[in-house]
Design an enzyme around this catalytic site. Sequence first.
Site, PDB file in Angstrom:
ATOM      1  N   HIS A   1      -8.825  -5.439  16.768  1.00 29.71           N
ATOM      2  CA  HIS A   1      -8.649  -4.015  16.458  1.00 29.71           C
ATOM      3  C   HIS A   1      -9.955  -3.535  15.821  1.00 29.71           C
ATOM      4  O   HIS A   1     -10.081  -3.405  14.609  1.00 29.71           O
ATOM      5  CB  HIS A   1      -7.472  -3.816  15.508  1.00 29.71           C
ATOM      6  CG  HIS A   1      -7.312  -2.393  15.056  1.00 29.71           C
ATOM      7  ND1 HIS A   1      -7.068  -1.357  15.930  1.00 29.71           N
ATOM      8  CD2 HIS A   1      -7.382  -1.833  13.824  1.00 29.71           C
ATOM      9  CE1 HIS A   1      -6.975  -0.226  15.260  1.00 29.71           C
ATOM     10  NE2 HIS A   1      -7.174  -0.484  13.969  1.00 29.71           N
TER      11      HIS A   1
ATOM     12  N   GLY B   1      -0.433   4.841  -0.196  1.00 25.52           N
ATOM     13  CA  GLY B   1      -1.419   5.297   0.775  1.00 25.52           C
ATOM     14  C   GLY B   1      -0.815   6.227   1.808  1.00 25.52           C
ATOM     15  O   GLY B   1       0.405   6.339   1.951  1.00 25.52           O
TER      16      GLY B   1
ATOM     17  N   GLY C   1       0.828  -1.205   0.000  1.00 25.20           N
ATOM     18  CA  GLY C   1       0.000   0.000   0.000  1.00 25.20           C
ATOM     19  C   GLY C   1       0.857   1.248   0.000  1.00 25.20           C
ATOM     20  O   GLY C   1       0.554   2.241   0.667  1.00 25.20           O
TER      21      GLY C   1
ATOM     22  N   ARG D   1     -13.565   0.167   3.279  1.00 26.64           N
ATOM     23  CA  ARG D   1     -14.999  -0.130   3.294  1.00 26.64           C
ATOM     24  C   ARG D   1     -15.740   0.910   2.459  1.00 26.64           C
ATOM     25  O   ARG D   1     -15.661   2.105   2.729  1.00 26.64           O
ATOM     26  CB  ARG D   1     -15.516  -0.127   4.731  1.00 26.64           C
ATOM     27  CG  ARG D   1     -16.937  -0.665   4.893  1.00 26.64           C
ATOM     28  CD  ARG D   1     -17.239  -0.889   6.357  1.00 26.64           C
ATOM     29  NE  ARG D   1     -18.501  -1.573   6.583  1.00 26.64           N
ATOM     30  CZ  ARG D   1     -18.869  -2.073   7.759  1.00 26.64           C
ATOM     31  NH1 ARG D   1     -18.058  -1.973   8.801  1.00 26.64           N
ATOM     32  NH2 ARG D   1     -20.035  -2.674   7.893  1.00 26.64           N
TER      33      ARG D   1
ATOM     34  N   ARG E   1      -3.048   5.157  21.887  1.00 22.56           N
ATOM     35  CA  ARG E   1      -4.226   5.993  22.113  1.00 22.56           C
ATOM     36  C   ARG E   1      -4.674   5.904  23.564  1.00 22.56           C
ATOM     37  O   ARG E   1      -4.974   6.924  24.209  1.00 22.56           O
ATOM     38  CB  ARG E   1      -5.365   5.546  21.196  1.00 22.56           C
ATOM     39  CG  ARG E   1      -5.206   5.955  19.745  1.00 22.56           C
ATOM     40  CD  ARG E   1      -6.232   5.266  18.858  1.00 22.56           C
ATOM     41  NE  ARG E   1      -6.216   5.806  17.498  1.00 22.56           N
ATOM     42  CZ  ARG E   1      -6.847   5.260  16.469  1.00 22.56           C
ATOM     43  NH1 ARG E   1      -7.541   4.141  16.636  1.00 22.56           N
ATOM     44  NH2 ARG E   1      -6.792   5.826  15.273  1.00 22.56           N
TER      45      ARG E   1
ATOM     46  N   GLN F   1      -1.104 -12.460  -0.624  1.00 22.90           N
ATOM     47  CA  GLN F   1       0.141 -11.994  -0.014  1.00 22.90           C
ATOM     48  C   GLN F   1       0.727 -13.051   0.914  1.00 22.90           C
ATOM     49  O   GLN F   1       1.955 -13.180   1.015  1.00 22.90           O
ATOM     50  CB  GLN F   1      -0.109 -10.676   0.726  1.00 22.90           C
ATOM     51  CG  GLN F   1      -0.442  -9.526  -0.224  1.00 22.90           C
ATOM     52  CD  GLN F   1      -0.562  -8.197   0.477  1.00 22.90           C
ATOM     53  OE1 GLN F   1      -0.522  -8.099   1.696  1.00 22.90           O
ATOM     54  NE2 GLN F   1      -0.725  -7.132  -0.311  1.00 22.90           N
TER      55      GLN F   1
ATOM     56  N   GLY G   1      -3.272  -3.164   7.710  1.00 28.20           N
ATOM     57  CA  GLY G   1      -4.511  -2.958   6.977  1.00 28.20           C
ATOM     58  C   GLY G   1      -5.693  -3.642   7.635  1.00 28.20           C
ATOM     59  O   GLY G   1      -5.621  -4.810   8.025  1.00 28.20           O
TER      60      GLY G   1
ATOM     61  N   ASP H   1      -3.920   1.298  19.188  1.00 27.53           N
ATOM     62  CA  ASP H   1      -4.912   1.321  20.264  1.00 27.53           C
ATOM     63  C   ASP H   1      -4.231   1.525  21.613  1.00 27.53           C
ATOM     64  O   ASP H   1      -4.723   2.253  22.476  1.00 27.53           O
ATOM     65  CB  ASP H   1      -5.704   0.013  20.271  1.00 27.53           C
ATOM     66  CG  ASP H   1      -6.360  -0.258  18.926  1.00 27.53           C
ATOM     67  OD1 ASP H   1      -7.085   0.621  18.441  1.00 27.53           O
ATOM     68  OD2 ASP H   1      -6.134  -1.342  18.367  1.00 27.53           O
TER      69      ASP H   1
ATOM     70  N   ASN I   1     -10.967  -8.241   1.392  1.00 28.28           N
ATOM     71  CA  ASN I   1      -9.590  -8.252   1.900  1.00 28.28           C
ATOM     72  C   ASN I   1      -9.016  -9.659   1.976  1.00 28.28           C
ATOM     73  O   ASN I   1      -7.799  -9.831   1.904  1.00 28.28           O
ATOM     74  CB  ASN I   1      -9.537  -7.572   3.271  1.00 28.28           C
ATOM     75  CG  ASN I   1      -9.506  -6.059   3.153  1.00 28.28           C
ATOM     76  OD1 ASN I   1      -8.501  -5.486   2.749  1.00 28.28           O
ATOM     77  ND2 ASN I   1     -10.612  -5.418   3.490  1.00 28.28           N
TER      78      ASN I   1
ATOM     79  N   ARG J   1     -19.895  -5.598   6.622  1.00 27.72           N
ATOM     80  CA  ARG J   1     -18.592  -6.023   7.146  1.00 27.72           C
ATOM     81  C   ARG J   1     -18.151  -7.339   6.525  1.00 27.72           C
ATOM     82  O   ARG J   1     -16.977  -7.545   6.236  1.00 27.72           O
ATOM     83  CB  ARG J   1     -18.651  -6.144   8.675  1.00 27.72           C
ATOM     84  CG  ARG J   1     -17.293  -6.471   9.303  1.00 27.72           C
ATOM     85  CD  ARG J   1     -17.333  -6.324  10.813  1.00 27.72           C
ATOM     86  NE  ARG J   1     -16.038  -6.612  11.413  1.00 27.72           N
ATOM     87  CZ  ARG J   1     -15.021  -5.756  11.506  1.00 27.72           C
ATOM     88  NH1 ARG J   1     -15.169  -4.537  11.016  1.00 27.72           N
ATOM     89  NH2 ARG J   1     -13.890  -6.105  12.070  1.00 27.72           N
TER      90      ARG J   1
END
Length: 507
Positions: free
Chosen positions: A364, A192, A189, A270, A339, A290, A307, A336, A283, A276
């Site tokens: 997560h 990104g 990615g 999404r 945070r 991968q 990701g 997380d 994915n 979901r």
Amino acid sequence: RRSRVCGGLLEVRPTREMALALRRAPVPAALAQAARRFSSFSPADLEKYRGKVAADLTGLTADQRADLDKKAAMLDFDKAEATYSSVTFPKAPKAGAKPEVMQAYTDCMVAEEAWLDEKLSSAKAHLDKLISAKCPPGSSEATKRMTAHSDPECKQVSQYIAELENDAGLAAKLDVAKWKAPVNVAVTGACGAIAYNLIFSIASGAMLGPDQPVNLHLLDLPDFAGKMEGVQMEVEDCAFPLVSSVSSYTDARACFEGADYALLVGASPRGPGMERKDLLLKNAEIFSTQGKALNAGAPTAKVVVVGNPANTNCLIGMMNAPDMPQANWTAMTRLDQTRAEGLLAKQAGCLSSDVDRVIIWGNHSATQYPDISHATIKGKWAKEAVPDDWYKKTFIPEVAQRGAAIIKARGASSAASAAQAAVFHMRDWALGSSGKWTSMGVVANGSYGIGSDIVYSVPVVCYPGEYRRIGGVSIDPFSAEMMEKTRKELIEEREAIAHLLGKAAVN
């Protein structure tokens, strides 16, 4: 950068992050060694002196010590033999030397510098004790300095310190990174926002250390090949000393060939109206491909999945890489954790560095459980520093929804903080977490009552190149309820993509 071989015993101390990690980790990885031989002392005198100043490195087995001797034998030294006041330095390999010789040289120089750091500290402490013992209480600094220069025993230690400091000056001039073999780091990615922040941190040495060169392998979709070329040009324009090469790929198999570290950042976002389950299936196609590519091209790589949905994406990749150790696959929940640490510090009115042992359990996602049952703030139990009502009704949902709050506030997802968390995750795994607890999504092994065949975030301590689950963690009824909720969500995600896991999903 220093090791010492005398009387059949070898002393080695790593330095910088490596030294710190070793002092905290009881079982360090073997380090290559250089030779320092003392010929001016008799064995008895040497042992007596060593007993005062030096301490053998604990944690090295006899096999590890023998391995260090073998690596030193691969090198030439600037002197055939060293004396008490003269150190042997390994000679730099010639151009075109074999990679294993270049690596042995690097490891020897790292060991030499580390030996110096350790011996200087020990010798200075010993000299202070000698002076204190030989000077009457209350002596002036001038008296102590005179004693240091006139007393025979103090003079001997002072001479030793001077020689070590001289050697340290010589060792500091040697560019270890020049000789250390580069490692291959793959980032997916690459175009990104998260990867864009991440790539430059890796290139600067923030992830693998200031002396570890890297070959950057960037991967993205064919439609982004042009943009990826622009990212590559920017990396080249920065002229990072640690970047040996940077390459762009649109084929996962080619990108992952020989990778030592893989940071799987790219994932399908999404879309509007997407359930979901649809996101999981989309994915699953990416990460099954991968996983197979890593299995074929880099079966020993250390992998962190960034990701989203990270835990189940990690499970998909892992189950499609049967030749890779399952422990080499991890999902990132470090964001997380940071945070949670930041919010807890803000509430308590302290620095985030004052907060320790916060745990992120489970997925997560919005069901994650940020647990402060074992956390401390400035060494005191965190639950005594913050109200329980705030913890359960404000803190837990705020941590879980922090990403959505950032999107609402800035109109874009949290890219810089996610990239920094990925750096922290892989840095601790590669170099050690200094004894601190950290959270990682790892394959469940039955501990904590979690079951198996899911990737679940748990508390770990990292040592250089490995992580270990924290054992003996008590779980109260509230925590058990929260942990079960997130476990059930992970099982539901696993069942939605069971046909892509490479084997039947089990409960």
